[in-house]
Write a protein that holds these residues in place. Structure first.
Motif, PDB file in Angstrom:
ATOM      1  N   VAL A 578     -19.333  14.528   6.411  1.00 20.28           N
ATOM      2  CA  VAL A 578     -18.697  13.468   5.621  1.00 20.28           C
ATOM      3  C   VAL A 578     -19.745  12.551   5.005  1.00 20.28           C
ATOM      4  O   VAL A 578     -19.599  12.095   3.859  1.00 20.28           O
ATOM      5  CB  VAL A 578     -17.721  12.679   6.505  1.00 20.28           C
ATOM      6  N   ASP A 579     -20.823  12.274   5.712  1.00 18.12           N
ATOM      7  CA  ASP A 579     -21.884  11.421   5.171  1.00 18.12           C
ATOM      8  C   ASP A 579     -22.538  12.063   3.951  1.00 18.12           C
ATOM      9  O   ASP A 579     -22.808  11.376   2.952  1.00 18.12           O
ATOM     10  CB  ASP A 579     -22.942  11.155   6.245  1.00 18.12           C
ATOM     11  N   VAL A 580     -22.798  13.362   4.018  1.00 14.44           N
ATOM     12  CA  VAL A 580     -23.408  14.049   2.875  1.00 14.44           C
ATOM     13  C   VAL A 580     -22.470  14.030   1.676  1.00 14.44           C
ATOM     14  O   VAL A 580     -22.879  13.788   0.533  1.00 14.44           O
ATOM     15  CB  VAL A 580     -23.775  15.497   3.255  1.00 14.44           C
ATOM     16  N   VAL A 581     -21.184  14.267   1.938  1.00 13.91           N
ATOM     17  CA  VAL A 581     -20.213  14.287   0.837  1.00 13.91           C
ATOM     18  C   VAL A 581     -20.071  12.903   0.214  1.00 13.91           C
ATOM     19  O   VAL A 581     -20.092  12.747  -1.011  1.00 13.91           O
ATOM     20  CB  VAL A 581     -18.852  14.804   1.342  1.00 13.91           C
ATOM     21  N   CYS A 582     -19.951  11.861   1.061  1.00 12.01           N
ATOM     22  CA  CYS A 582     -19.689  10.514   0.549  1.00 12.01           C
ATOM     23  C   CYS A 582     -20.910   9.870  -0.087  1.00 12.01           C
ATOM     24  O   CYS A 582     -20.779   9.099  -1.047  1.00 12.01           O
ATOM     25  CB  CYS A 582     -19.167   9.624   1.672  1.00 12.01           C
ATOM     26  N   LEU A 583     -22.078  10.144   0.443  1.00 10.34           N
ATOM     27  CA  LEU A 583     -23.286   9.460  -0.014  1.00 10.34           C
ATOM     28  C   LEU A 583     -24.134  10.275  -0.968  1.00 10.34           C
ATOM     29  O   LEU A 583     -25.128   9.755  -1.486  1.00 10.34           O
ATOM     30  CB  LEU A 583     -24.139   9.055   1.194  1.00 10.34           C
TER      31      LEU A 583
END
Length: 601
Positions: A578-583
């Motif tokens: 989720v961090d890679v997708v969101c950021l």
């Protein structure tokens, strides 16, 4: 050969200037076809054992577990589950046979406890150990009963531990772990074992350094095949030698083994077209499941500590029309014994075989040197286009009257970086807020509406053609660097991200054309086909189709439920998907979408 800093736009062939779009599209589609071609027998490699010390075929089995013994253990466990004191039952069975037994409180409102026992090796002083894990409960694919007691797995783990107690050839300790809450209980036990958290209570006893192990999930007393589950957290995989050891032992004992509940008959009875279909299906499911970053079993928690683990799941599916009887008790015990004694022979940690691979069936795999080629073809257009833009920014001082000297190079134009910096910062902040804070797919529908009016919400970004090209240049390099780094950590996620971002780059660049129909068409595509939410829904639907093996209608409720389950798993496993997708991925998409509003008249 001229240096990169000396290349100019006039050095680009005119033919390439006219056929840029065709070249980029060709690279992209050849990359997709190359990934599909990985399942070909010509490209894939045959499994083999790199570590000769394992030698599972040379083990002579001498452990015998009677059916009556297993039934007696299952009867005691069933009574323990019924009276909700199964931890007491397991600990008492350990103590009756002179084996160390301990319990660990999970420190929550449920009062659940982990139970573990240590079978000490008689030959060495607890320097190394092997671990067998059997969760008290197992998730099954049933709507009426999502979890079921792991009776058969616990019973066999105990029976194997009792049989190996005081065996003279054992040189490593055997840890028998029974976590109460699947992944959560396993994580708490590992944190206490390795003392990774200051607030974790130390365990009452330790064994030697854990080399490798096995997880047994057998909720049914009868099973017809074994499904091998090896996906770890954030795309981690166990050493290939560990999996090959299990596959060799299964073949030796005539036990059907499968990946993702897909069995490929490697004999001459399997038609070539069926072999290709099943191999392609296995390859695609492997990539789609690894991209989530969520493990497929309890073993994923051990891979996080670089302990090689794999989960064996007892399947009720018959792999052959002539298979009428379930797997015998003797064959299953021979597999477990052969695995433990193979690890007992190992003098060092697993290191010789592959840690990065994709399976197409139980006997063939694709190594990292092979599957990186399709991803490179897909990402190549972004690198080539960034080089073309870079060459167009500079000119020679002899041919230009108005130039701007920057770092010893001559640029055709002056650049205002403040507007681009604010645009990147605003899109990064908004994408993080929209995709992370809601944490529910139903709320993300509101985010979808917000994306329609984002050009109004944010400060309008209007630029000249040169500023647009410079922004595209930054985004192309950023996306290429992101995909390159991500491919070394989680190849499957990088491949899916590349399949999503490359068309976005192409249509954002096409919006540079003057015709107003092209501009509005590109914006429409970004909000419909090239939307992260649409791509997520298509990814979920494709994964369901491949896993089911038959046609299914889209189910929005299933998508919402799976998304909520994944978010809960994401918090539990500390995955960074989720961090890679969101950021990273969504901000790049947002910037590309916003760049379609770039014109200033």
């Amino acid at each position: 050969m001229p240096l990169l800093s000396n290349l100019l736009a006039k050095d680009i062939p005119q033919t390439f200037q006219k056929l840029q779009l065709h070249v980029y599209a060709g690279f992209f589609f050849f990359g997709l076809l190359g990934f599909v071609y990985l399942m070909s027998p010509i490209v894939s490699r045959r499994n083999y054992l790199s570590e000769n010390a394992l030698s599972p075929g040379l083990v002579s089995n001498d452990i015998y577990v009677s059916n009556e013994h297993i039934r007696d253990i299952i009867g005691q466990l069933r009574m323990g589950f019924k009276e909700k004191n199964v931890s007491d039952v397991i600990q008492s069975m350990f103590l009756q046979r002179g084996i160390e037994a301990y319990r660990q409180n999970l420190d929550d409102d449920t009062n659940d406890e982990n139970v573990y026992g240590i079978v000490r090796a008689p030959r060495l002083a607890s320097t190394e150990s092997i671990i067998l894990v059997a969760p008290l409960y197992v998730r099954i694919q049933s709507k009426s009963q999502p979890i079921k007691a792991n009776l058969y797995g616990i019973a066999h783990t105990l029976a194997i531990g009792f049989a190996l107690h005081r065996k003279p050839y054992m040189a490593k300790d055997i840890i028998l772990l029974f976590p109460a809450q699947q992944e959560n209980g396993t994580r708490i036990w590992l944190d206490a074992y390795f003392n990774t958290k200051p607030d974790s209570i130390p365990l009452d006893a330790h064994a030697g350094s854990i080399q490798a192990g096995l997880t047994l999930e057998f909720p049914h007393e009868k099973f017809y095949s074994i499904d091998l589950r090896h996906n770890g957290i954030n795309g981690q995989l166990p050493n290939l030698d560990l999996i090959n050891t299990i596959v060799h032992l299964c073949d030796k004992n005539s036990v059907p083994a499968s990946y993702y509940d897909i069995y490929v008959d490697l004999s001459s009875n399997e038609l070539f077209i069926d072999y290709m279909k099943k191999s392609l299906r296995t390859l695609l499911i492997n990539a789609l499941t690894l991209a989530t970053g969520v493990p497929s079993g309890v073993h994923g928690q051990f891979l996080h500590y670089r302990i090689e683990m794999i989960t064996l799941f007892g399947s009720l599916t018959k792999r052959d029309q002539y298979q009428t009887s379930p797997i015998t008790l003797r064959a299953f015990d021979d597999i477990i014994e052969g695995f433990i004694r193979s690890l007992n022979n190992l003098l060092e940690r697993f290191h010789q075989s592959f840690f990065f691979y994709l399976h197409i069936n139980r006997r063939n795999f694709v190594s990292i040197a092979t599957y990186m080629v399709p991803l490179g073809l897909i990402v190549a257009p972004a690198l080539i286009r960034s080089l073309v833009l870079y060459m167009s920014f500079f000119t020679s001082s002899e041919t230009s009257t108005t130039t701007y000297i920057t770092l010893g190079r001559t640029m055709k134009f002056d650049m205002n970086y403040s507007a681009m910096f604010l645009e990147i910062l605003e899109c990064l902040a908004l994408s993080y807020a929209l995709m992370w804070i809601p944490m529910k797919f139903t709320y993300l529908i509101i985010c979808q509406i917000t994306m329609f009016i984002s050009p109004i919400l944010l400060r309008p970004f209007r630029s000249t053609e040169r500023q647009f090209d410079y922004l595209q240049f930054i985004l192309l390099l950023t996306g290429s660097a992101l995909l390159g780094c991500l491919s070394l950590l989680n190849y499957s996620m990088a491949f899916l991200a590349a399949c999503f971002l490359m068309p976005c780059y192409m249509f954002a660049g096409c919006s540079k054309f003057d015709h107003w129909i092209i501009k509005y068409f590109c914006r429409f595509l970004f909000l419909t086909c090239l939307n992260p939410l649409v791509f997520l829904a298509l990814y979920h639907y494709l994964a369901r189709l491949l896993m089911a093996g038959e046609f299914l209608l889209p189910n929005f409720n299933q998508l919402t439920s799976d998304f909520d389950t994944y978010i809960a798993s994401y918090r539990l496993f500390n995955a960074w998907t989720v961090d890679v997708v969101c950021l990273a991925i969504v901000p790049i998409w947002f910037l590309l979408y916003r760049s379609t509003f770039w014109i200033r008249t």
